[in-house]
Enzyme design. Structure first.
Site, PDB file in Angstrom:
ATOM      1  N   HIS B  56      40.540  38.649  38.192  1.00 45.38           N
ATOM      2  CA  HIS B  56      39.595  37.904  39.034  1.00 45.38           C
ATOM      3  C   HIS B  56      38.463  38.807  39.537  1.00 45.38           C
ATOM      4  O   HIS B  56      37.787  38.466  40.504  1.00 45.38           O
ATOM      5  CB  HIS B  56      40.315  37.309  40.240  1.00 45.38           C
ATOM      6  CG  HIS B  56      41.496  36.466  39.895  1.00 45.38           C
ATOM      7  ND1 HIS B  56      41.391  35.370  39.083  1.00 45.38           N
ATOM      8  CD2 HIS B  56      42.810  36.566  40.241  1.00 45.38           C
ATOM      9  CE1 HIS B  56      42.600  34.826  38.947  1.00 45.38           C
ATOM     10  NE2 HIS B  56      43.478  35.533  39.633  1.00 45.38           N
ATOM     11  N   HIS B 218      43.432  30.483  37.235  1.00 42.69           N
ATOM     12  CA  HIS B 218      44.275  31.033  36.182  1.00 42.69           C
ATOM     13  C   HIS B 218      44.277  30.100  34.985  1.00 42.69           C
ATOM     14  O   HIS B 218      45.132  30.188  34.120  1.00 42.69           O
ATOM     15  CB  HIS B 218      45.715  31.216  36.667  1.00 42.69           C
ATOM     16  CG  HIS B 218      45.809  31.895  37.970  1.00 42.69           C
ATOM     17  ND1 HIS B 218      45.827  31.223  39.160  1.00 42.69           N
ATOM     18  CD2 HIS B 218      45.843  33.210  38.280  1.00 42.69           C
ATOM     19  CE1 HIS B 218      45.885  32.102  40.151  1.00 42.69           C
ATOM     20  NE2 HIS B 218      45.887  33.302  39.656  1.00 42.69           N
TER      21      HIS B 218
END
Lengths: 330, 330
Positions: B56, B218
């Site tokens: 991320h 995700h």
């Protein structure tokens, strides 16, 4: 093709509208497609103008602000800005001390900036230009006679911009810009092509296990295709090309730049390898950038740019800057 | 799968090596996988620790530095950090005023941060946590009971970090973090899946003309699939979802975040539409971020996060920050 756009025709002006909303320090002239600093020209300061095709964001408009550019002229995607646009920008930033054009070495850019410079000269604005041609990958290319201008553009804009803020003359600002270019080299690697909205399909094809070494920022061909390889090998290939052209030593400013579609975690992996390579050669990555600074739309891959630093260049690199894409020091 | 990595096993530690080289203001403990501020804990200041799966970036390690986090714990790709890691980080940033954990609402993260907090409490370190759960897309998801924590994490880390620098107490810093979360909402849109290195294939499939509305960071499913649409429509869908949950009015802090594979020019196109939507509702995008701040590897798409600002939150947002990914003000 899936893209976050309203239409291929309006992507550049739509993005300019977004920049205007997001960055109150900028004044965006959407009609003429020029991005200025909000407060207008600084009297007595050399004005800095750059520009080129869009699709390389944050280059160039993301580098407009204190300590860097006074204006940027975004052309259509991968298309040079027109002479009128550059002329408008040049007039708009003239604070009486002359204007520096920072031009990446692509045939259209060079021609259109030259034409604008001549028109401005007729109006009594002194214009000098710095040509950026740092890409060691190929001698001539699809859009270039001589080497292409790529990552070093960011360094030239930052360092010349910092010197201009000190009240240096046009000749001095042009000299330092030229010096940064002379001391900088770049090499790019593509894992995937990019897709220009108006074309709607990838600029070239790469198979599932193939990469392009020496890629240009418009997807124009590089040196060769090769099988995909670990980051360590790719970093070595890029750095060998740089080192062969300009032996690396001493303090360096290093950018590991993402092409637009590459995750930041991967760029850090590459940066570690680049730093190890530099140390192996007795050089040191004293200053650095890791991220997306000169992109090729959604292309996956990276480029590395190295500039051999002098004390003066380090000092100017460290000087305050306040732009959308580079900010530090005040 | 083509990625700029050496191996799927080493990507996180290799990237940490790159961060250590690129950012001299950080101290990177590669063995324990914790990224700290170079100078260690500030005596009397509340320490801020966050963390979560890698992939991320720049979240979270890119937000370590003055005015934001004291330490970040990167887990493996899309995998929670382990309790030991969080405990090490917590001990390492304790300056005697307690430690705040900023935790995105994913089951593994919540569990492991809680366990670490208990272990630290036994050692006499006071720990409070703020749970971030701003994503309006789905109520429960693959990895979450309740709402997922996404973009508001950046706002919580910045604003709580700014308050901590003033010497505020742990209770005050926790309060403001909770307030930012309460006033923030997010919604994401994916144009493409992402590929986890260890898996070697995309996390899900999308056809050539299909997008996923309400995507998680995700690649976990959102609300629905839909045909690709212009940026204006996608921005409206995202903002309608936000507005339905938290009516928009007054000054707002707005982030248009790239998922990792989306060009910046497209994010500005989206930002223009988001700003227009806000004005239509009588709200104003007073502060903003446009770029890659909380990504999903190479996923293409965007998320929008809106926080309703109070004067206090605006002041804290504007306060100086010096991290790899956010820098301003000094």
């Amino acid at each position: 093709m899936k893209k976050l756009i309203n239409s291929a025709d309006s992507v550049v002006t739509d993005a300019l509208a977004g920049m205007a909303e997001a960055h109150p320090g900028l004044r965006v002239d959407r009609d003429n497609k020029v991005v200025y600093r909000r407060q207008g020209p600084t009297p007595g300061k050399v004005g800095l103008v750059s520009g080129g095709g869009s699709g390389h964001e944050p280059l160039h408009a993301g580098f407009v602000g204190y300590g860097m550019l006074d204006a940027a002229c975004p052309g259509e995607i991968f298309t040079s800005p027109v002479p009128d646009q550059v002329m408008t920008a040049t007039q708009g930033v003239d604070g009486g001390a002359g204007v520096l054009h920072i031009v990446k070495n692509y045939t259209g850019d060079v021609m259109n900036f030259e034409m604008a410079a001549e028109l401005c000269a007729e109006e009594g604005i002194e214009v000098t230009s710095v040509l950026v041609n740092d890409d060691v990958a190929v001698k001539d290319s699809l859009y270039t006679a001589g080497r292409r201008g790529t990552g070093a553009t960011v360094f030239v804009e930052k360092i010349a911009g910092a010197l201009a803020e000190t009240g240096a003359s046009l000749a001095e600002v042009a000299r330092i810009g030229g010096q940064v270019n002379t001391l900088s080299r770049s090499f790019g690697v593509a894992l995937s092509p990019c897709t220009v909205p108006a074309a709607g399909k990838p600029t070239f094809d790469l198979s599932d296990n193939e990469i392009e070494l020496g890629i240009g920022i418009h997807g124009e061909p590089g040196r060769t295709r090769a099988p995909a390889a670990p980051a360590r090998e790719l970093a070595r290939i890029a750095m060998d090309a740089v080192h062969a052209d300009l032996p690396l030593s001493g303090d360096t400013l290093v950018m590991v730049n993402g092409m637009g579609g590459t995750p930041l975690i991967e760029l850090y992996v590459v940066f570690a390898e680049v730093a190890a390579y530099l140390r192996e050669k007795g050089a040191s990555p004293t200053r650095s950038l890791v991220g997306n600074y000169i992109t090729s739309l959604d292309m996956q891959g990276f480029s590395v740019t190295v500039c051999r630093l002098t004390d003066e260049l380090t000092r100017l690199w460290d000087a305050p800057v306040q732009t959308p894409a580079l900010r530090w020091g005040r």
